[in-house]
Design an enzyme around this catalytic site. Structure first.
Site, PDB file in Angstrom:
ATOM      1  N   ASN A   1       0.873  -1.178   0.000  1.00 40.72           N
ATOM      2  CA  ASN A   1       0.000   0.000   0.000  1.00 40.72           C
ATOM      3  C   ASN A   1       0.912   1.230   0.000  1.00 40.72           C
ATOM      4  O   ASN A   1       1.425   1.628   1.035  1.00 40.72           O
ATOM      5  CB  ASN A   1      -0.883  -0.036   1.259  1.00 40.72           C
ATOM      6  CG  ASN A   1      -1.795   1.168   1.367  1.00 40.72           C
ATOM      7  OD1 ASN A   1      -1.889   1.960   0.435  1.00 40.72           O
ATOM      8  ND2 ASN A   1      -2.467   1.297   2.506  1.00 40.72           N
TER       9      ASN A   1
ATOM     10  N   LYS B   1       0.169   4.219  -0.501  1.00 41.00           N
ATOM     11  CA  LYS B   1      -0.503   5.429   0.018  1.00 41.00           C
ATOM     12  C   LYS B   1      -0.203   6.624  -0.895  1.00 41.00           C
ATOM     13  O   LYS B   1       0.006   6.437  -2.099  1.00 41.00           O
ATOM     14  CB  LYS B   1      -0.103   5.681   1.480  1.00 41.00           C
ATOM     15  CG  LYS B   1      -0.295   4.420   2.333  1.00 41.00           C
ATOM     16  CD  LYS B   1      -0.259   4.667   3.796  1.00 41.00           C
ATOM     17  CE  LYS B   1      -0.411   3.347   4.542  1.00 41.00           C
ATOM     18  NZ  LYS B   1      -0.513   3.492   5.975  1.00 41.00           N
TER      19      LYS B   1
ATOM     20  N   HIS C   1      -9.905   1.180   4.535  1.00 39.95           N
ATOM     21  CA  HIS C   1      -8.671   1.436   5.293  1.00 39.95           C
ATOM     22  C   HIS C   1      -8.981   2.449   6.397  1.00 39.95           C
ATOM     23  O   HIS C   1      -9.754   3.394   6.191  1.00 39.95           O
ATOM     24  CB  HIS C   1      -7.583   1.971   4.353  1.00 39.95           C
ATOM     25  CG  HIS C   1      -6.228   1.962   4.986  1.00 39.95           C
ATOM     26  ND1 HIS C   1      -5.849   2.908   5.913  1.00 39.95           N
ATOM     27  CD2 HIS C   1      -5.183   1.108   4.847  1.00 39.95           C
ATOM     28  CE1 HIS C   1      -4.616   2.628   6.315  1.00 39.95           C
ATOM     29  NE2 HIS C   1      -4.188   1.544   5.685  1.00 39.95           N
TER      30      HIS C   1
ATOM     31  N   GLU D   1      -7.383   4.864   7.483  1.00 43.28           N
ATOM     32  CA  GLU D   1      -7.104   6.270   7.130  1.00 43.28           C
ATOM     33  C   GLU D   1      -8.304   6.884   6.417  1.00 43.28           C
ATOM     34  O   GLU D   1      -8.602   8.074   6.579  1.00 43.28           O
ATOM     35  CB  GLU D   1      -5.825   6.347   6.275  1.00 43.28           C
ATOM     36  CG  GLU D   1      -4.591   6.128   7.141  1.00 43.28           C
ATOM     37  CD  GLU D   1      -3.369   5.587   6.413  1.00 43.28           C
ATOM     38  OE1 GLU D   1      -3.333   5.593   5.176  1.00 43.28           O
ATOM     39  OE2 GLU D   1      -2.437   5.128   7.108  1.00 43.28           O
TER      40      GLU D   1
ATOM     41  N   GLU E   1      -6.044  -4.728  10.591  1.00 36.32           N
ATOM     42  CA  GLU E   1      -4.996  -3.723  10.832  1.00 36.32           C
ATOM     43  C   GLU E   1      -5.347  -2.924  12.080  1.00 36.32           C
ATOM     44  O   GLU E   1      -6.162  -1.998  12.009  1.00 36.32           O
ATOM     45  CB  GLU E   1      -4.925  -2.733   9.654  1.00 36.32           C
ATOM     46  CG  GLU E   1      -4.471  -3.329   8.360  1.00 36.32           C
ATOM     47  CD  GLU E   1      -3.891  -2.253   7.423  1.00 36.32           C
ATOM     48  OE1 GLU E   1      -2.776  -2.434   6.960  1.00 36.32           O
ATOM     49  OE2 GLU E   1      -4.561  -1.245   7.176  1.00 36.32           O
TER      50      GLU E   1
ATOM     51  N   GLY F   1       1.860   2.405  10.694  1.00 38.62           N
ATOM     52  CA  GLY F   1       2.844   3.474  10.517  1.00 38.62           C
ATOM     53  C   GLY F   1       3.528   3.912  11.801  1.00 38.62           C
ATOM     54  O   GLY F   1       4.200   4.943  11.828  1.00 38.62           O
TER      55      GLY F   1
ATOM     56  N   SER G   1       2.832  -2.008  10.524  1.00 42.19           N
ATOM     57  CA  SER G   1       4.262  -2.052  10.825  1.00 42.19           C
ATOM     58  C   SER G   1       4.917  -3.408  10.562  1.00 42.19           C
ATOM     59  O   SER G   1       5.816  -3.826  11.306  1.00 42.19           O
ATOM     60  CB  SER G   1       4.511  -1.592  12.273  1.00 42.19           C
ATOM     61  OG  SER G   1       4.110  -0.241  12.428  1.00 42.19           O
TER      62      SER G   1
HETATM   63  P1  PGA Z   1       2.390   0.326   7.705  1.00 39.50           P
HETATM   64  O1  PGA Z   1       0.969   0.569   6.958  1.00 39.50           O
HETATM   65  O2  PGA Z   1       2.938  -0.968   7.178  1.00 39.50           O
HETATM   66  O3  PGA Z   1       3.216   1.511   7.309  1.00 39.50           O
HETATM   67  O4  PGA Z   1       2.102   0.254   9.154  1.00 39.50           O
HETATM   68  C1  PGA Z   1       0.072  -0.485   6.735  1.00 39.50           C
HETATM   69  C2  PGA Z   1      -1.177   0.033   6.082  1.00 39.50           C
HETATM   70  O5  PGA Z   1      -1.629   1.123   6.404  1.00 39.50           O
HETATM   71  O6  PGA Z   1      -1.755  -0.650   5.229  1.00 39.50           O
END
Ligand code: PGA
Length: 254
Positions: free
Chosen positions: A9, A11, A98, A100, A170, A176, A216
């Site tokens: 991803n 982003k 997601h 976000e 998640e 992140g 992460s």
């Molecule tokens: P990350 O993000 O691996 O940077 O924690 C995962 C995601 O948001 O899909």
């Protein structure tokens, strides 16, 4: 089918040049060793979908996905991108739900359900994300919270529709942040999700469900996470922006 999947991803990172470069580096690695038992999916920003798809064409088990799509079919929705448009670019996967988007763009379970239905109609596989904020885990309400998200969205799909969905757990506090969930917490949640799907749709659907973890994941922790009995791979954010890290994560799957 319960498939092994590692999805990147990206982003809202990188310009066109950097995106092509990263793809080129990934392709170079895959040319040397391509773990053909793993579905590899690059979920890239809209403007680069076509170009990256062309670059990836013909590479074994490598797919390109989008990070969002509209809940509407077509028409006067300025700025939206429809599932039909994505289909016309041969896009095979799209991330929906997601955290976000749920948190920053106020996307509701209903909206997420509509998006999934639109995608399934076009034979695109939704990569559906769910996960709890830290406060819910602290209250020990995390399992109820996540199963409720699933109940409100996915569980309105028909049996033949849910077969097409990949689910990603998640935990929001792990995205992140560099903080990965404990292995037993990941397995506990994945087991609970699979059991819940079984109670709603039967054991053949739940056995064949691809259930990923995100938050992460990096080359050092990926193997332990992917070795858990109910984990079928991962959705990778930050670490997917480095070609070597992404490939090392892909190669962590048995
Ligand atoms: P990350 O993000 O691996 O940077 O924690 C995962 C995601 O948001 O899909």
């Amino acid at each position: 089918m319960r498939n092994k999947i590692v999805a990147a991803n990206w982003k809202m990172n990188q310009d066109e040049y950097e995106s092509k470069n990263l793809t080129y580096e990934i392709l170079k690695h895959l040319h040397k060793t391509n773990n053909s038992s793993v579905y590899k999916i690059l979920c890239v920003p809209f403007p680069f979908l076509n170009r990256i798809s062309n670059m990836c064409e013909g590479v074994n088990m490598l797919f390109v996905g989008a990070q969002n799509c509209s809940a509407f079919e077509s028409g006067a929705y300025t700025g939206e991108v429809s599932s039909a448009m994505l289909k016309s670019l041969s896009i095979s996967y799209v991330i929906v739900g997601h955290s976000e988007r749920r948190v920053m763009f106020k996307e509701s379970d209903d909206l997420i359900l509509e998006k999934m239905k639109r995608l399934i109609l076009k034979q695109i596989i939704p990569i559906y994300c769910c996960g709890e904020p830290y406060a819910e885990r602290k209250k020990k309400n995390h399992i109820r919270y996540v199963l409720n998200q699933i109940e409100q969205s996915i569980c309105n799909l028909k049996k033949k529709e849910i077969k097409k969905v990949v689910i990603v757990y998640e935990p929001i506090w792990a995205i992140g942040t560099g903080i990965t969930a404990e292995l037993e917490d990941v397995q506990e949640m994945h087991f609970a999700i699979r059991k819940f799907i079984r109670s709603k749709y039967g054991s053949s659907i739940s056995k064949n469900l691809s259930l990923l973890y995100g938050g992460s994941v990096n080359p050092l922790n990926a193997k332990q996470i992917f070795d858990l009995p109910d984990v079928d791979g991962g959705l990778i954010g930050g670490a997917s922006l480095k070609s070597q890290d992404f490939i090392d994560i892909v190669n962590s799957i048995n």
